[in-house]
Scaffold this active site. Sequence first.
Site, PDB file in Angstrom:
ATOM      1  CB  ALA A  81      50.703  31.804  -3.684  1.00  0.00           C
ATOM      2  NE  ARG A  82      53.437  37.806  -1.325  1.00  0.00           N
ATOM      3  CZ  ARG A  82      52.321  37.993  -0.660  1.00  0.00           C
ATOM      4  NH1 ARG A  82      51.172  37.601  -1.194  1.00  0.00           N
ATOM      5  NH2 ARG A  82      52.331  38.562   0.529  1.00  0.00           N
ATOM      6  CD  GLU A 108      50.708  41.525  -7.218  1.00  0.00           C
ATOM      7  OE1 GLU A 108      50.409  42.299  -6.293  1.00  0.00           O
ATOM      8  OE2 GLU A 108      50.447  40.319  -7.189  1.00  0.00           O
ATOM      9  CG  HIS A 164      47.304  40.727  -4.732  1.00  0.00           C
ATOM     10  ND1 HIS A 164      48.672  40.766  -4.656  1.00  0.00           N
ATOM     11  CD2 HIS A 164      46.903  39.939  -3.687  1.00  0.00           C
ATOM     12  CE1 HIS A 164      49.083  40.044  -3.616  1.00  0.00           C
ATOM     13  NE2 HIS A 164      48.021  39.540  -3.011  1.00  0.00           N
TER      14      HIS A 164
END
Length: 331
Positions: A247-248, A277, A295
């Site tokens: 997700a995050r 990131e 990602h």
Amino acid sequence: MAENIVGRLLLIGRLQYCQSEWSALRLKYNLLQFQGDRQQFLEKCQSGAFNGVVGLYRTNSIAETGNFDQTLVSKLPSTLRYIGHNGAGYDNINVDACAARGIRISNTPGVIANATADVAMFLILGALRYAMIPLEAVRNNEWKGNTPTGRDPEDRTLGILGMGGIGQALARRARAFSMKIIYHNRTRLPEQKEVTEGEATYVTFDELLQQSDIMSLNLPLTAATHHLISEPEIQRMKDGVVIINTARGPLLNEDALVKGLQSGKVGSAGLDVYEKEPEIHPQPVSNRRVMLLPHLGTTTIETKRKMELLAINNLESALDKSELLTPIAML
């Protein structure tokens, strides 16, 4: 032709798969495009180069503009009314600042669910089998190396934190592996929907922590969900739990994850997203019990095209009908 132009649309970045659909909008609108860096973008805004722009297509434009923070939003043209954001998550847009200026935002939910759920399932299987260890060993001519004996997904309890489109798509996939599905969500799904989505059972957040063999994070990043999974939450989980995050990154406290891996409380993990990131915490990188991806959740040709097209359709609907197809919730 000029008299038919009723607005200006600005594309930030470039399109990979829907250039023809974007170009077709020239029949109705004046199309602009920006490629450069944040400082150049701000200078363009300041100079009035984007005056008259009503809709803005925002690709994954971190390289061009950075976050749409308060500073950047304050420089956007006064005529701007719509942002078509290409992405499901919009934590890199200051929604409050946009709302204060009367700017409405759309995102691209739904179309990303299957691709992201595929990656989550890939990470689950890889984490259960400690796949990073043999993958590296065989490339180093070490055959199996020191690969530990893995575990089957069958009869494992998968806890899904966030039962939106991605969580539901993951539940359907997990059920095919004979996993037991439990979930926690802000609102419970209708009973009929729970059966459809892999016979999922609603539980409280604390029950999810205590009962899950595998915990998958599938919810948006907000102030309330930042570091939602940290040391206290990990300590309430089962010994040897597997943690998956597609997700995050900031949903998961990476320092707490590292501590859990070192103690054995966390048996393995699968990560596609990270707190800072593209920087990754050095400990998960060196820990071969952690499956790592850069990602890639939505990185398929089909999904990227669907995302681009939905962002375009949102802007076209907004300018033609004053309605976004997939608006985000705003104050």
